[in-house]
Scaffold this motif. Structure first.
Motif, PDB file in Angstrom:
ATOM      1  N   ARG A  39       0.832  -1.200   0.000  1.00 39.83           N
ATOM      2  CA  ARG A  39       0.000   0.000   0.000  1.00 39.83           C
ATOM      3  C   ARG A  39       0.869   1.255   0.000  1.00 39.83           C
ATOM      4  O   ARG A  39       0.689   2.158  -0.806  1.00 39.83           O
ATOM      5  N   GLU A  40       1.862   1.271   0.901  1.00 38.27           N
ATOM      6  CA  GLU A  40       2.733   2.453   0.962  1.00 38.27           C
ATOM      7  C   GLU A  40       3.566   2.608  -0.307  1.00 38.27           C
ATOM      8  O   GLU A  40       3.792   3.721  -0.786  1.00 38.27           O
ATOM      9  N   GLY A  41       4.002   1.458  -0.846  1.00 35.22           N
ATOM     10  CA  GLY A  41       4.755   1.502  -2.095  1.00 35.22           C
ATOM     11  C   GLY A  41       3.941   2.131  -3.212  1.00 35.22           C
ATOM     12  O   GLY A  41       4.422   2.988  -3.961  1.00 35.22           O
ATOM     13  N   LEU A  42       2.685   1.730  -3.307  1.00 37.93           N
ATOM     14  CA  LEU A  42       1.816   2.275  -4.361  1.00 37.93           C
ATOM     15  C   LEU A  42       1.585   3.769  -4.175  1.00 37.93           C
ATOM     16  O   LEU A  42       1.541   4.529  -5.146  1.00 37.93           O
ATOM     17  N   GLU A  43       1.465   4.177  -2.911  1.00 41.74           N
ATOM     18  CA  GLU A  43       1.293   5.614  -2.645  1.00 41.74           C
ATOM     19  C   GLU A  43       2.501   6.397  -3.130  1.00 41.74           C
ATOM     20  O   GLU A  43       2.381   7.461  -3.733  1.00 41.74           O
ATOM     21  N   ILE A  44       3.687   5.847  -2.838  1.00 32.98           N
ATOM     22  CA  ILE A  44       4.917   6.528  -3.277  1.00 32.98           C
ATOM     23  C   ILE A  44       4.962   6.623  -4.801  1.00 32.98           C
ATOM     24  O   ILE A  44       5.232   7.680  -5.375  1.00 32.98           O
ATOM     25  N   LEU A  45       4.632   5.499  -5.464  1.00 31.68           N
ATOM     26  CA  LEU A  45       4.690   5.493  -6.934  1.00 31.68           C
ATOM     27  C   LEU A  45       3.702   6.469  -7.559  1.00 31.68           C
ATOM     28  O   LEU A  45       3.963   7.055  -8.610  1.00 31.68           O
ATOM     29  N   ALA A  46       2.564   6.629  -6.896  1.00 31.43           N
ATOM     30  CA  ALA A  46       1.538   7.512  -7.456  1.00 31.43           C
ATOM     31  C   ALA A  46       2.022   8.952  -7.509  1.00 31.43           C
ATOM     32  O   ALA A  46       1.657   9.701  -8.413  1.00 31.43           O
ATOM     33  N   ARG A  47       2.859   9.356  -6.541  1.00 30.65           N
ATOM     34  CA  ARG A  47       3.291  10.761  -6.574  1.00 30.65           C
ATOM     35  C   ARG A  47       4.702  10.909  -7.115  1.00 30.65           C
ATOM     36  O   ARG A  47       5.103  11.997  -7.504  1.00 30.65           O
ATOM     37  N   ASP A  48       5.466   9.817  -7.175  1.00 33.61           N
ATOM     38  CA  ASP A  48       6.862   9.930  -7.583  1.00 33.61           C
ATOM     39  C   ASP A  48       7.237   8.728  -8.442  1.00 33.61           C
ATOM     40  O   ASP A  48       7.523   7.656  -7.920  1.00 33.61           O
ATOM     41  N   PRO A  49       7.234   8.879  -9.765  1.00 25.53           N
ATOM     42  CA  PRO A  49       7.504   7.739 -10.637  1.00 25.53           C
ATOM     43  C   PRO A  49       8.921   7.189 -10.452  1.00 25.53           C
ATOM     44  O   PRO A  49       9.868   7.946 -10.262  1.00 25.53           O
ATOM     45  N   HIS A  50       9.043   5.872 -10.474  1.00 27.54           N
ATOM     46  CA  HIS A  50      10.339   5.206 -10.354  1.00 27.54           C
ATOM     47  C   HIS A  50      10.614   4.395 -11.621  1.00 27.54           C
ATOM     48  O   HIS A  50       9.696   4.119 -12.390  1.00 27.54           O
ATOM     49  N   ASP A  51      11.877   4.015 -11.792  1.00 26.07           N
ATOM     50  CA  ASP A  51      12.226   3.223 -12.972  1.00 26.07           C
ATOM     51  C   ASP A  51      12.006   1.737 -12.733  1.00 26.07           C
ATOM     52  O   ASP A  51      11.607   1.012 -13.631  1.00 26.07           O
ATOM     53  N   LEU A  52      12.290   1.310 -11.509  1.00 23.68           N
ATOM     54  CA  LEU A  52      12.234  -0.118 -11.218  1.00 23.68           C
ATOM     55  C   LEU A  52      11.722  -0.310  -9.796  1.00 23.68           C
ATOM     56  O   LEU A  52      12.017   0.494  -8.907  1.00 23.68           O
ATOM     57  N   VAL A  53      10.961  -1.375  -9.594  1.00 27.79           N
ATOM     58  CA  VAL A  53      10.475  -1.688  -8.250  1.00 27.79           C
ATOM     59  C   VAL A  53      10.868  -3.109  -7.897  1.00 27.79           C
ATOM     60  O   VAL A  53      10.647  -4.037  -8.670  1.00 27.79           O
ATOM     61  N   LEU A  54      11.480  -3.272  -6.735  1.00 28.78           N
ATOM     62  CA  LEU A  54      11.750  -4.606  -6.185  1.00 28.78           C
ATOM     63  C   LEU A  54      10.619  -4.903  -5.209  1.00 28.78           C
ATOM     64  O   LEU A  54      10.397  -4.136  -4.282  1.00 28.78           O
TER      65      LEU A  54
END
Ligand SMILES: Nc1ncnc2c1ncn2[C@@H]1O[C@H](COP(=O)(O)OP(=O)(O)O)[C@@H](O)[C@H]1O
Ligand SMILES: [Mg+2]
Length: 375
Positions: A39-54
């Protein structure tokens, strides 16, 4: 292109694992963000795009497969690597099916982590690069015709003017042969310019632009405008153009500029493919929900077998009389495209040797819309 430095998000419920990943990756100049749950990971991605997720596969609240699915819902271009324990290779396969790019079995060494992450980032770089190239290519394709035709048009117009000047005898008297050659060259050039103008029209017509410019238009004025520039051709062939519009005709809902183009393409065909001393009649009448406009000629007519093709780009009639006349085969394609953008329809009835009628149906201003049931 890829954000520099590359950004990696680590989603794992075990703090030791998160911190270990960060230590290894940040040594490589990678910007690392940590999240303890999906859930927290998705929140972070929603406001700050990343290149890769582990993503760790086994997490209490939301498992890695579900997290992977939701990440790709958010942004399908993010590269996902699943971290999995030995026992769960099957679920790693499930995660791959959800679009994960790779997986990393636990426990892993720093080198193993680096190899997988570097590979994932390389894929990300290639994806972005090819997307940029695809976009660039599409933009070039979109603008190509417009660019080229613009570049050609002005020098050709200038050449045409030189021919006019020479033909007027301003450069000195011309012999009969010279005059004839110049006239022929001038004609060819004129044809080329027409082609270029048609190309430009074809590439410029954008449905959105036409829809945005729709407004109530007085058909009579629009016909008058369309007739300008056609009078010369009509006189040359001794073709009479009759306009018969009822006084109480409702206004049509149209983009005046492009709709005039439709009328002038239809009327110019009606003149061009007519017999000497033929007649062209432009009629209109209100019909359910709209206005029907008909351009009827007493010309060659069109063979039944050719009717399905005349609206295609570059299609020109097979009739030798048609072939002896200059044309680009774009007039009806342009008309069709414009009429469709208006939400209307364009159709034809024709009888070989007797003549043709092209009918345009468009919405009346304030009336119901024409539903394109016909053609
Ligand atoms: N009014 C007409 N009468 C007879 N044939 C026509 C008429 N209008 C169009 N056509 C046929 O449809 C073809 C395509 O027309 P168009 O797209 O305007 O291209 P072009 O006029 O440059 O050939 C023409 O070549 C001709 O064969
Ligand atoms: Mg034409």
């Amino acid at each position: 292109m890829m954000v520099n430095p590359p950004k990696v998000l680590v989603i794992d419920d075990e703090e030791i694992a998160r911190v270990a990943c960060r230590r290894v990756l940040s040594r490589e100049g990678i910007e690392v963000t940590l999240a303890p749950s999906g859930r927290e990971g998705l929140e972070i991605l929603a406001r700050d795009p990343h290149d890769l997720v582990l993503v760790d596969l086994k997490m209490p609240e939301m498992d890695g497969v579900e997290v992977a699915r939701r990440i790709h819902e958010l942004d399908p271009s993010i590269v996902i690597v699943i971290i999995t324990g030995y026992a769960t290779v099957e679920s790693a396969v499930a995660a791959m099916k959800q679009g994960a790019y790779d997986y990393l079995p636990k426990p892993f060494t720093p080198d193993e982590l680096l190899i997988v992450v570097r590979r994932g980032l390389e894929k990300r770089r290639l994806d972005l690069e090819s997307r940029a190239l695809r976009e660039e290519k599409a933009a070039i394709e979109r603008n190509f015709v417009t660019m080229v035709t613009h570049q050609l048009r002005s020098p050709l117009s200038a050449i045409l003017q030189y021919f006019d000047v020479l033909l007027e005898g301003i450069g000195g008297e011309l012999t009969e042969v010279q005059r004839e050659m110049l006239e022929r060259a001038r004609e060819r050039l004129q044809g080329l310019l027409e082609l270029i103008n048609d190309w430009l029209d074809m590439s410029r017509i954008q449905e959105g632009d036409i829809v945005r410019r729709l407004r109530p238009v007085d058909l009579a004025a629009c016909v008058d405008e369309a007739l300008k520039g056609l009078e010369w051709a009509a006189r040359e062939k001794d073709v009479a153009i009759q306009v018969q519009l009822p006084e109480d005709l409702p206004k049509i809902l149209a983009d005046p500029g492009s709709f005039r183009e439709v009328l002038s393409n239809l009327i110019s065909n009606a003149v061009k493919y007519n017999r000497e001393k033929g007649v062209v009649v432009v009629r209109a009448e209100a019909c359910p929900g709209g206005v029907s406009i008909q351009v009827t000629d007493t010309g060659f007519g069109i063979a039944e077998t050719e009717l399905p093709f005349i609206f295609d780009q570059f299609y020109r009639g097979k009739d030798s009389r048609v072939r002896s006349l200059e044309g680009t085969g774009l007039g009806l394609a342009i008309a069709q495209k414009i009429v469709r953008a208006h939400g209307g329809c364009l159709r034809v009835r024709s009888e070989l040797g007797r003549g043709s009628t092209f009918e345009v149906i468009v919405s009346a201003a304030g009336g119901d819309n024409v539903t394109n049931g016909t053609r």
